[in-house]
Structures are given as C-alpha cells and as structure tokens.
Design an enzyme around this catalytic site. Sequence first.
Site, short mmCIF file in Angstrom:
data_model
loop_
_atom_site.label_atom_id
_atom_site.label_comp_id
_atom_site.label_asym_id
_atom_site.label_seq_id
_atom_site.Cartn_x
_atom_site.Cartn_y
_atom_site.Cartn_z
N TYR A 1 0.84 -1.20 0.00
CA TYR A 1 0.00 0.00 0.00
C TYR A 1 0.88 1.25 0.00
CZ TYR A 1 -3.95 3.06 1.19
OH TYR A 1 -4.91 4.05 1.18
N LYS B 1 1.14 4.24 -2.88
CA LYS B 1 0.70 5.60 -2.59
C LYS B 1 1.85 6.61 -2.78
CE LYS B 1 -3.56 4.52 -1.99
NZ LYS B 1 -4.54 4.92 -2.99
P1 NAI Z 1 -13.89 1.99 -0.28
O1 NAI Z 1 -13.60 0.53 -0.22
O2 NAI Z 1 -15.04 2.50 0.49
O3 NAI Z 1 -14.04 2.46 -1.81
C1 NAI Z 1 -13.16 2.00 -2.80
C2 NAI Z 1 -13.95 1.69 -4.06
O4 NAI Z 1 -13.04 1.21 -5.06
C3 NAI Z 1 -14.99 0.61 -3.83
O5 NAI Z 1 -16.24 1.01 -4.33
C4 NAI Z 1 -14.43 -0.59 -4.59
O6 NAI Z 1 -15.44 -1.45 -5.09
C5 NAI Z 1 -13.65 0.09 -5.70
N1 NAI Z 1 -12.64 -0.78 -6.31
C6 NAI Z 1 -11.80 -1.67 -5.69
N2 NAI Z 1 -11.08 -2.33 -6.60
C7 NAI Z 1 -11.44 -1.85 -7.82
C8 NAI Z 1 -11.04 -2.15 -9.15
N3 NAI Z 1 -10.12 -3.08 -9.43
N4 NAI Z 1 -11.64 -1.47 -10.15
C9 NAI Z 1 -12.59 -0.54 -9.90
N5 NAI Z 1 -13.02 -0.23 -8.67
C10 NAI Z 1 -12.45 -0.89 -7.63
O7 NAI Z 1 -12.53 2.71 0.17
P2 NAI Z 1 -12.11 4.27 0.17
O8 NAI Z 1 -11.46 4.49 1.47
O9 NAI Z 1 -13.22 5.13 -0.25
O10 NAI Z 1 -10.97 4.25 -0.93
C11 NAI Z 1 -10.88 5.24 -1.97
C12 NAI Z 1 -9.45 5.69 -2.12
O11 NAI Z 1 -9.06 6.42 -0.96
C13 NAI Z 1 -8.43 4.54 -2.26
O12 NAI Z 1 -7.50 4.88 -3.29
C14 NAI Z 1 -7.76 4.51 -0.90
O13 NAI Z 1 -6.47 3.97 -0.96
C15 NAI Z 1 -7.78 5.98 -0.56
N6 NAI Z 1 -7.57 6.29 0.86
C16 NAI Z 1 -8.50 5.94 1.80
C17 NAI Z 1 -8.28 6.27 3.14
C18 NAI Z 1 -9.24 5.91 4.21
O14 NAI Z 1 -8.95 6.15 5.40
N7 NAI Z 1 -10.41 5.36 3.90
C19 NAI Z 1 -7.06 6.99 3.57
C20 NAI Z 1 -6.17 7.32 2.48
C21 NAI Z 1 -6.43 6.98 1.18
#
Ligand code: NAI
Length: 286
Positions: free
Chosen positions: A157, A161
């Site tokens: 991860y 990032k």
């Molecule tokens: P989440 O799991 O709620 O949303 C992520 C979305 O990406 C989901 O809808 C999932 O189905 C989709 N996804 C996963 N694999 C995929 C693929 N191969 N193709 C298309 N869609 C796919 O998680 P979140 O937290 O909203 O994540 C969004 C971004 O934010 C990510 O890049 C994550 O690394 C980043 N992030 C999140 C943090 C947190 O605390 N939640 C902190 C820092 C960064």
Amino acid sequence: MDYFQDQVAVITGGASGIGKGLAEKCLQEGMKVILADIEGEALQVTVDAFRTNYNNPIVGHITDVSVSSSLEALRDRALTEFGAIHLLFNNAGVGGAGGAWTGTEKDWDWVIGVNLMSVVHGQRLFLPVMLEQNTPGHIVNTASVAGLIGGVTNAPYSVTKHGVVALTEHLHRDLLLAGSKLGCSVLCPGIINTNIGSSARNRPQHLINEDNPAPTDAQLAMRAQFDAVMAKGMLPGQVANIVFNGIRDQQLYIQTHEHFNDRIQTRAEDIIQGRNPDPKLYQWLD
Ligand code: NAI
C-alpha cells in the site's frame, strides 16, 4: 478549474466511500457524472440512490481499473454519453496486505494493479482526450497520507501511494510545461470512514493466495482496532468539500488532516540530516 455546472466528471471507485462522496459533490455542483466501479451491485445501488435525489445525468459503468482495456472502455463510454471529460478522479483503491518480505507476489500484483497502474493508465488514456478538448479541466489522483510518510500501513500500500504522489508531481510539472488548461491534484487523505477495511471483497480469484490461513487472534484484535479507528474517521462528504476547494485553488497537494504534518516534516528532516526514523513513527494507529 472553477466552473462545474454541466461539466462531465468521471469517478473511479464511485460506488463507495470517498468516491461516492466525490460523486455526490459533483452532482451538487450540477455536473454530469460517470461512476465507475468493479462492484456491480454496490454501483447500481449508488446510481439508483443518486437518481432518486438528483436530476443530473448519471451513468454507472462497471470497470476494473487494474485493466487498461477496461479503463479505455470507460473513457469511450464517457465520450459516447457526454462528448467530453472535464474532471477525472483516479480514486479506486484497496487496502492491501503483506509486509516488506512477507507480501506474496499475488499481494503485490493486486495492490500495484488497483492502486498504482490504474492511475498510470488513467492518465495515459484520458489525458490526450482532455488536452485535445482544450478546455479547463482537472485530474485528481487519490494517494494517501501514507504516500507522504514512510513505514505506515503495509508495504504494498505504501509503495503504491508514494508512487501516486510521484506520478502526480510529474503530471503537474508536465502540464505546466505544456501550457495546458488542465490542472491536477494528489489527494492525501488521513483516516476516512469508508469500506476500505473490507477491500478483499473485490480481490479477483486469480490473485488470492492459495495459502490463505484463517486469521490469528492477534490479527483479529488488530483488525478490530483498525475498524474502530476507521469508524471514527472523517466522513467522505467532508473530504469532497476539501477536494473541491483544492481544485478551485489549483492546489497540487490536498490533505484532509493537519495532524500528520509533524510526521511529514520529521521525515523531510530525517532525510536532510541523514538521521534514521524513530520506530514510533511507523505506528499508524496512535
Ligand atoms: P472503499 O472501499 O469505500 O471504496 C473504494 C472503491 O473502489 C470501492 O467502491 C471498490 O469497489 C472500488 N474498487 C476496488 N477495486 C477496484 C477495481 N479493481 N476497479 C474498480 N473499482 C475498484 O474505500 P475508500 O477508502 O473510499 O478508498 C478510496 C481511495 O481512498 C483509495 O485509493 C484509498 O487507498 C484511498 N484512501 C483511503 C483512506 C481511508 O482512510 N479510507 C485513507 C487514504 C487513502
């Protein structure tokens, strides 16, 4: 970019969490929206809910961002539906797994594909179209505060990032040198209340480790601690407001939590002074 009404937004990972929050903000700004996600059912539920509350054109498109042909199809769908793309959120991501040497080849392939190559391909496939339009526009790549400090979360991860931060810094330079009307930002969130803790729900069968033992009690306890911290995280709607302010201000680095700044500063000073990091800084959940 400071004008959003009737403009077109493409959001990957739009069915959940931060992507869903960004999509709702786009709708509130009067934009036409394409939500892309690998999770078909969640995508449909999200699109239906938005259609109930907003009159803007909304399209859901099943996409695997780790596959370049899938992103190409997403781009073409956006152009067919709306004829242009103004705002691109390369946001989909997964939490990942594995340590510096304990991560398996499949762990690395999964996380690098979804978190990093998706952004590489997103830029490669969408930018030529957005440049050709010659209209104001913006690209937001979602990294993490784990892309600005070292040794937190897990190795795959962190690596992806840091890669997204570096890639967006290059994009920023290249757009400036090209005199483009496009801007870009790298979003580096802290802890946000989303479904990222259950990222494995979207791990493809061929990238699941054959040797997949049941979690130990210690791992389950750590997981419960992680979930409790995430549940207290910032709401995605708040993140979206911060992001739109950053887009309006043409801000390259968009952070959500100021309290990581001391760690970012310490890391920079460690590098300059040739000093090794304090192991305490490796702890994410403190
Ligand atoms: P989440 O799991 O709620 O949303 C992520 C979305 O990406 C989901 O809808 C999932 O189905 C989709 N996804 C996963 N694999 C995929 C693929 N191969 N193709 C298309 N869609 C796919 O998680 P979140 O937290 O909203 O994540 C969004 C971004 O934010 C990510 O890049 C994550 O690394 C980043 N992030 C999140 C943090 C947190 O605390 N939640 C902190 C820092 C960064």
